[in-house]
Design a protein around this motif. Sequence first.
Motif, mmCIF file in Angstrom:
data_model
loop_
_atom_site.group_PDB
_atom_site.id
_atom_site.type_symbol
_atom_site.label_atom_id
_atom_site.label_comp_id
_atom_site.label_asym_id
_atom_site.label_seq_id
_atom_site.Cartn_x
_atom_site.Cartn_y
_atom_site.Cartn_z
ATOM 1 N N LEU A 82 48.552 43.827 38.677
ATOM 2 C CA LEU A 82 47.503 43.199 39.481
ATOM 3 C C LEU A 82 46.599 44.265 40.087
ATOM 4 C CD1 LEU A 82 46.215 40.669 40.694
ATOM 5 C CD2 LEU A 82 47.796 40.917 42.634
ATOM 6 N N THR A 83 47.182 45.320 40.622
ATOM 7 C CA THR A 83 46.396 46.412 41.198
ATOM 8 C C THR A 83 45.490 47.035 40.148
ATOM 9 O OG1 THR A 83 48.110 46.875 42.835
ATOM 10 C CG2 THR A 83 46.542 48.653 42.362
ATOM 11 N N ARG A 84 46.040 47.291 38.982
ATOM 12 C CA ARG A 84 45.232 47.883 37.904
ATOM 13 C C ARG A 84 44.130 46.933 37.452
ATOM 14 N NH1 ARG A 84 49.778 50.974 34.179
ATOM 15 N NH2 ARG A 84 50.248 52.576 35.723
ATOM 16 N N ALA A 85 44.447 45.640 37.382
ATOM 17 C CA ALA A 85 43.437 44.651 36.986
ATOM 18 C C ALA A 85 42.292 44.636 37.991
ATOM 19 C CB ALA A 85 44.067 43.263 36.869
ATOM 20 N N LYS A 86 42.628 44.629 39.270
ATOM 21 C CA LYS A 86 41.598 44.608 40.310
ATOM 22 C C LYS A 86 40.771 45.888 40.292
ATOM 23 C CE LYS A 86 43.762 41.482 43.644
ATOM 24 N NZ LYS A 86 44.315 41.391 45.009
ATOM 25 N N THR A 87 41.432 47.011 40.113
ATOM 26 C CA THR A 87 40.731 48.293 40.065
ATOM 27 C C THR A 87 39.769 48.326 38.882
ATOM 28 O OG1 THR A 87 42.590 49.440 41.100
ATOM 29 C CG2 THR A 87 41.016 50.798 39.878
ATOM 30 N N HIS A 88 40.257 47.923 37.724
ATOM 31 C CA HIS A 88 39.413 47.921 36.527
ATOM 32 C C HIS A 88 38.282 46.910 36.681
ATOM 33 C CE1 HIS A 88 39.053 47.578 31.890
ATOM 34 N NE2 HIS A 88 38.205 48.465 32.370
#
Length: 182
Positions: free
Chosen positions: A161-167
């Motif tokens: 989720l963190t990576r998705a939001k960052t991307h």
Amino acid sequence: MNWTDEELIAGCKRKSAKYEEVFYKKYYGYVMGISLSYSKDRSLADEIVNDSFMKFFGSVHKVEDFQSVKSWLRRITVNTAIDYFRKQRKYQNQTDISEEREVGHEVHALNDLAFQDIVNLINQLQDDHKMVFNLYEIEGYSHKEIADKLGLSESSSRVYLTRAKTHLRQLVSKHLNEYEGR
């Protein structure tokens, strides 16, 4: 003819092909919209749609509350998308991921984006990140529920989720910069 959900369900319970066809046509767009939010290509979304309707018609005898038909159809569609995700994941080498810190800054520019722009940006996410993002942010699942459904650890769900939001932040920023440069 304009049939109510109650009439359509009654016909589907009798396994009437005509009622099933009308029900399919009535809810096709709704189910396709959900399917597209969980898949990157139209052909996979079509498979999810068709499997979802097959599951619905196979279990239509359990329907009693006609107000919840749409939410039940949504649940079936999301679970079908999860099943497809799991099948695809079998062939990928997935390992557990350690916890990462969430990036603190946010792009407050979503008001400047059209709905289709947002969908297109989400579709650029890696499949596993997109799945976790949709389940958490759109469907409201907890990380524990996501981990159970997808066969991940809770920490992996959080990291995805963190990576998705960052991307997604990066994609939104890039999109807006390109838009302003026109």
